[in-house]
Design a protein around this motif. Structure first.
Motif, short mmCIF file in Angstrom:
data_model
loop_
_atom_site.label_atom_id
_atom_site.label_comp_id
_atom_site.label_asym_id
_atom_site.label_seq_id
_atom_site.Cartn_x
_atom_site.Cartn_y
_atom_site.Cartn_z
N VAL A 40 -45.34 -0.19 37.89
CA VAL A 40 -46.59 0.26 38.50
C VAL A 40 -47.41 1.16 37.57
O VAL A 40 -48.60 0.91 37.36
N PRO A 41 -46.85 2.20 36.93
CA PRO A 41 -47.69 3.02 36.04
C PRO A 41 -48.30 2.23 34.88
O PRO A 41 -49.39 2.54 34.41
N GLY A 42 -47.61 1.17 34.45
CA GLY A 42 -48.10 0.36 33.36
C GLY A 42 -49.39 -0.39 33.67
O GLY A 42 -50.11 -0.80 32.75
N TRP A 43 -49.71 -0.58 34.95
CA TRP A 43 -50.94 -1.30 35.31
C TRP A 43 -52.18 -0.66 34.69
O TRP A 43 -53.11 -1.36 34.30
N ALA A 44 -52.20 0.65 34.58
CA ALA A 44 -53.37 1.33 34.00
C ALA A 44 -53.53 1.00 32.52
O ALA A 44 -54.62 1.20 31.96
N GLU A 45 -52.50 0.47 31.89
CA GLU A 45 -52.58 0.12 30.47
C GLU A 45 -53.05 -1.31 30.23
O GLU A 45 -53.48 -1.63 29.13
N TRP A 46 -52.96 -2.18 31.24
CA TRP A 46 -53.37 -3.58 31.01
C TRP A 46 -54.41 -4.10 32.00
O TRP A 46 -55.04 -5.11 31.75
N PHE A 47 -54.60 -3.42 33.12
CA PHE A 47 -55.62 -3.87 34.07
C PHE A 47 -56.79 -2.90 33.96
O PHE A 47 -56.73 -1.78 34.45
N PRO A 48 -57.86 -3.31 33.27
CA PRO A 48 -58.94 -2.37 32.92
C PRO A 48 -59.56 -1.61 34.08
O PRO A 48 -59.99 -0.47 33.91
N GLN A 49 -59.59 -2.19 35.27
CA GLN A 49 -60.20 -1.50 36.41
C GLN A 49 -59.28 -0.46 37.04
O GLN A 49 -59.72 0.33 37.87
N VAL A 50 -58.01 -0.46 36.68
CA VAL A 50 -57.05 0.51 37.22
C VAL A 50 -57.04 1.74 36.32
O VAL A 50 -56.64 1.66 35.16
N SER A 51 -57.48 2.87 36.86
CA SER A 51 -57.50 4.10 36.06
C SER A 51 -56.23 4.92 36.23
O SER A 51 -55.88 5.71 35.37
N ALA A 52 -55.54 4.74 37.36
CA ALA A 52 -54.28 5.45 37.59
C ALA A 52 -53.43 4.64 38.56
O ALA A 52 -53.96 4.04 39.51
N ALA A 53 -52.13 4.64 38.33
CA ALA A 53 -51.20 3.91 39.20
C ALA A 53 -49.86 4.62 39.18
O ALA A 53 -49.37 5.01 38.12
N ARG A 54 -49.30 4.79 40.36
CA ARG A 54 -47.96 5.38 40.43
C ARG A 54 -47.21 4.81 41.62
O ARG A 54 -47.81 4.50 42.66
N ARG A 151 -51.39 -9.64 25.60
CA ARG A 151 -51.32 -8.89 24.32
C ARG A 151 -50.24 -7.81 24.39
O ARG A 151 -49.47 -7.63 23.45
N ARG A 152 -50.16 -7.13 25.51
CA ARG A 152 -49.16 -6.07 25.66
C ARG A 152 -47.74 -6.64 25.59
O ARG A 152 -46.86 -6.06 24.96
N LEU A 153 -47.53 -7.75 26.24
CA LEU A 153 -46.18 -8.35 26.24
C LEU A 153 -45.82 -8.96 24.89
O LEU A 153 -44.64 -9.09 24.58
N ALA A 154 -46.82 -9.34 24.10
CA ALA A 154 -46.55 -9.91 22.78
C ALA A 154 -46.22 -8.83 21.76
O ALA A 154 -45.60 -9.11 20.74
N ALA A 155 -46.63 -7.59 22.02
CA ALA A 155 -46.42 -6.49 21.07
C ALA A 155 -44.99 -6.04 21.02
O ALA A 155 -44.21 -6.24 21.89
#
Length: 155
Positions: A40-54, A151-155
């Protein structure tokens, strides 16, 4: 002002008066994509409209804040690894919404994954009309999120 929405189940995904369904393929395997949905916290790193998730309630719920200040308190209603992840919006400050369920279905596609996101909702007439207008924006948001996730999963 936050308000409680109607508590609906997974069957609402097919029965909702408004359903937006988007599909894209990514190169990452199903298990990796599913893991990103559960993070859940990772959503803010790959879903541009999500500014915070916990995660809340020992992972049974989620607190999500979108850019622009829309907030959701959600309950996870299906988490069947690695093919289904779904949640219901319980409380939001989004005007006019009465019920919302979002479902993520993952299926193998060659060596990658077909990602299908369904946004199922009901609300006032003005809310439903606004969602018709917003469909293109949701499609872009989904496309951008899935690209960023890939991109995140490929890194």
């Amino acid at each position: 002002m936050a308000r409680r929405l109607r508590p609906v189940g997974l069957d609402f995904v097919e029965a909702a008066p408004v359903r937006h369904v988007f599909t894209r393929e990514v190169a990452a395997p199903v298990e990796a994509v599913y893991g990103a949905l559960e993070d859940v916290p990772g959503w803010a790193e790959w879903f541009p409209q999500v500014s915070a998730a916990r995660a809340v309630d020992a992972g049974a719920g989620r607190d999500i804040t979108l850019t622009g200040g829309v907030r959701f308190r959600e309950s996870v209603i299906a988490a069947t690894a690695p093919e289904l992840y779904a949640y219901r919006i319980d409380v939001t400050n989004l005007p006019g919404a009465r019920a919302i369920v979002e479902e993520w279905r993952l299926t193998p596609a060659g060596t990658g994954t077909r990602v299908r996101w369904t946004f199922a909702t009901d609300g006032t007439a003005a809310y439903r009309l606004a969602l018709k207008v917003a469909r293109g924006g949701q499609a872009r948001a989904f496309r951008d999120a899935v690209r960023a996730l890939e991109r995140r999963l490929a890194a």
